[in-house]
Design an enzyme around this catalytic site. Sequence first.
Site, PDB file in Angstrom:
ATOM      1  N   ARG A 266     -11.201  66.271  40.283  1.00  0.00           N
ATOM      2  CA  ARG A 266     -10.831  65.384  39.192  1.00  0.00           C
ATOM      3  C   ARG A 266      -9.490  65.853  38.639  1.00  0.00           C
ATOM      4  O   ARG A 266      -9.132  67.035  38.740  1.00  0.00           O
ATOM      5  CB  ARG A 266     -11.883  65.403  38.078  1.00  0.00           C
ATOM      6  CG  ARG A 266     -13.299  65.027  38.519  1.00  0.00           C
ATOM      7  CD  ARG A 266     -14.272  65.168  37.353  1.00  0.00           C
ATOM      8  NE  ARG A 266     -15.631  64.779  37.726  1.00  0.00           N
ATOM      9  CZ  ARG A 266     -16.573  65.624  38.140  1.00  0.00           C
ATOM     10  NH1 ARG A 266     -16.287  66.928  38.235  1.00  0.00           N
ATOM     11  NH2 ARG A 266     -17.778  65.196  38.457  1.00  0.00           N
ATOM     12  N   LYS A 291     -16.977  68.983  34.695  1.00  0.00           N
ATOM     13  CA  LYS A 291     -17.776  67.981  33.990  1.00  0.00           C
ATOM     14  C   LYS A 291     -19.234  68.424  33.929  1.00  0.00           C
ATOM     15  O   LYS A 291     -19.807  68.850  34.932  1.00  0.00           O
ATOM     16  CB  LYS A 291     -17.669  66.644  34.713  1.00  0.00           C
ATOM     17  CG  LYS A 291     -18.298  65.481  33.968  1.00  0.00           C
ATOM     18  CD  LYS A 291     -18.018  64.173  34.691  1.00  0.00           C
ATOM     19  CE  LYS A 291     -18.633  62.999  33.943  1.00  0.00           C
ATOM     20  NZ  LYS A 291     -18.352  61.717  34.616  1.00  0.00           N
ATOM     21  N   HIS A 358      -7.510  59.211  40.759  1.00  0.00           N
ATOM     22  CA  HIS A 358      -8.918  59.459  41.099  1.00  0.00           C
ATOM     23  C   HIS A 358      -9.247  58.947  42.499  1.00  0.00           C
ATOM     24  O   HIS A 358     -10.242  59.359  43.092  1.00  0.00           O
ATOM     25  CB  HIS A 358      -9.827  58.807  40.064  1.00  0.00           C
ATOM     26  CG  HIS A 358     -11.190  59.438  39.971  1.00  0.00           C
ATOM     27  ND1 HIS A 358     -11.393  60.710  39.460  1.00  0.00           N
ATOM     28  CD2 HIS A 358     -12.410  58.976  40.332  1.00  0.00           C
ATOM     29  CE1 HIS A 358     -12.683  60.992  39.517  1.00  0.00           C
ATOM     30  NE2 HIS A 358     -13.320  59.968  40.037  1.00  0.00           N
ATOM     31  N   ARG A 361      -9.760  61.649  45.098  1.00  0.00           N
ATOM     32  CA  ARG A 361     -11.113  62.227  45.118  1.00  0.00           C
ATOM     33  C   ARG A 361     -12.060  61.317  45.898  1.00  0.00           C
ATOM     34  O   ARG A 361     -12.869  61.788  46.700  1.00  0.00           O
ATOM     35  CB  ARG A 361     -11.592  62.433  43.684  1.00  0.00           C
ATOM     36  CG  ARG A 361     -13.019  62.945  43.508  1.00  0.00           C
ATOM     37  CD  ARG A 361     -13.235  63.245  42.034  1.00  0.00           C
ATOM     38  NE  ARG A 361     -14.644  63.302  41.669  1.00  0.00           N
ATOM     39  CZ  ARG A 361     -15.391  64.396  41.733  1.00  0.00           C
ATOM     40  NH1 ARG A 361     -14.875  65.525  42.192  1.00  0.00           N
ATOM     41  NH2 ARG A 361     -16.653  64.372  41.360  1.00  0.00           N
ATOM     42  N   HIS A 384     -21.422  66.513  41.635  1.00  0.00           N
ATOM     43  CA  HIS A 384     -22.289  65.477  41.074  1.00  0.00           C
ATOM     44  C   HIS A 384     -23.686  66.038  40.833  1.00  0.00           C
ATOM     45  O   HIS A 384     -24.151  66.923  41.557  1.00  0.00           O
ATOM     46  CB  HIS A 384     -22.402  64.281  42.034  1.00  0.00           C
ATOM     47  CG  HIS A 384     -21.157  63.452  42.113  1.00  0.00           C
ATOM     48  ND1 HIS A 384     -20.485  62.999  41.006  1.00  0.00           N
ATOM     49  CD2 HIS A 384     -20.449  62.989  43.187  1.00  0.00           C
ATOM     50  CE1 HIS A 384     -19.435  62.299  41.379  1.00  0.00           C
ATOM     51  NE2 HIS A 384     -19.380  62.284  42.680  1.00  0.00           N
ATOM     52  N   TYR A 393     -20.420  55.859  48.780  1.00  0.00           N
ATOM     53  CA  TYR A 393     -19.423  55.842  49.851  1.00  0.00           C
ATOM     54  C   TYR A 393     -20.001  55.312  51.163  1.00  0.00           C
ATOM     55  O   TYR A 393     -19.249  54.968  52.075  1.00  0.00           O
ATOM     56  CB  TYR A 393     -18.858  57.249  50.050  1.00  0.00           C
ATOM     57  CG  TYR A 393     -18.215  57.782  48.789  1.00  0.00           C
ATOM     58  CD1 TYR A 393     -16.974  57.304  48.366  1.00  0.00           C
ATOM     59  CD2 TYR A 393     -18.853  58.726  47.993  1.00  0.00           C
ATOM     60  CE1 TYR A 393     -16.389  57.769  47.199  1.00  0.00           C
ATOM     61  CE2 TYR A 393     -18.276  59.196  46.830  1.00  0.00           C
ATOM     62  CZ  TYR A 393     -17.050  58.717  46.439  1.00  0.00           C
ATOM     63  OH  TYR A 393     -16.479  59.169  45.282  1.00  0.00           O
TER      64      TYR A 393
END
Length: 408
Positions: A266, A291, A358, A361, A384, A393
Amino acid sequence: MAEGAIAFVKVMEKIRLTALTHRGKSCIGLHFAVNISLNNIIKNLAFAKWSKTHRCWYIPMGESEYNSLERALRGKAILDTNALKNFLEAGKKLPEDPSGFQSLDKGLIESAHSNSAEANPGFRKTAAIAPNNSHVLTAMKQQLVLKSYSDSTIRTYLNEMTQFLQAIKTHPAEDFSVSRIRDYLQYCFETLKLSEATVHSRMNALKFYYEQVLGKEKFFYTIPRPRKPLQLPKLLNERELGRLFNALENKKHKAMLFTAYSAGLRVSEIVNLKIKDIDSQRMQILIERAKGKKDRYVNLSPVLLDILRSYISTHQPRPRIYLFESDYSRQAYPIRTVQQIFSNAKKKAGILKNVGIHSLRHSFAHHFMEKGTDTRYIKDLLGHFNIKTPERYLHVARKHLVNIVSPL
């Protein structure tokens, strides 16, 4: 000055101010040619935000915000207020709101008082929070801090709660019933035209206040959540990535974007990288307190390591703590500047897709998945929490589609 000498006059950048509506609120749009120096000045204003929709900076349409902007740019840029004055003097009004909630866009227009061409175009104060609700934000912030929420989440929740308090005026926030909150959320959709994501954010803030601050019974499960649209990740293909990286001549800028793509980071993770986080022995990069306050390791590509070594050995002044330091403040590079570097490189490379930094990424994860990498491994690399997040994806992976023959 000697005869025949040429006088060089510094021409200041002009910033054109326009009225625009962003997420249901009247704002001032700031339009100017790409200028990293001005970009950094505006970025440092706490109330200035970047709009992906309008592709410009914007500030609230209030007198104090305008005055702060004018002071910050004094001697550095000329504010072209003609379009903004025309809007204010037109006295445009929104239709009356039948729900009982008053739109925050109303009451901002008053006649312009100007003694010069660059004077304050004239505003009324933005809607204030009623005295009987003035304690709400203080109590909410204290609870957020004590529960160790991130600075970003605290800002978001307090901003969303501020919009709510301004809309309800003198009605005590503590007394709102479930049905009244439902009315307010309907108003957010129908009148303010807020997006599903923004309404989700506002619901989270209200939920936190009523359940975590006031300690009320958990009643938000009775309020339906808006269905978010399924948006597939925006990607760059291999050829576009090659053009993007070749368009970068500055070694530091190239190292930043290579790091973003090769490690799937990120933009906030890029600017917070420290030199000590690069482990060339184990060929790993430590991503610290990302995050969700979650640490993780990602692979360090040998190609990226060579690029980083070339950048560090030649750049002056050499970075001391952060991998990418500002040459002026010697602190972490501003996020907005990195985003602007990507935008400039994309434009120079002739890439027309509407993507931001972004997308590097997303492209990292997508290309990994196309090579057959397990989604659980990709989840850990990206940091994640949920396995379903990287599964997005799968919808854009080509290897599952190339063998399907069109009936045409």
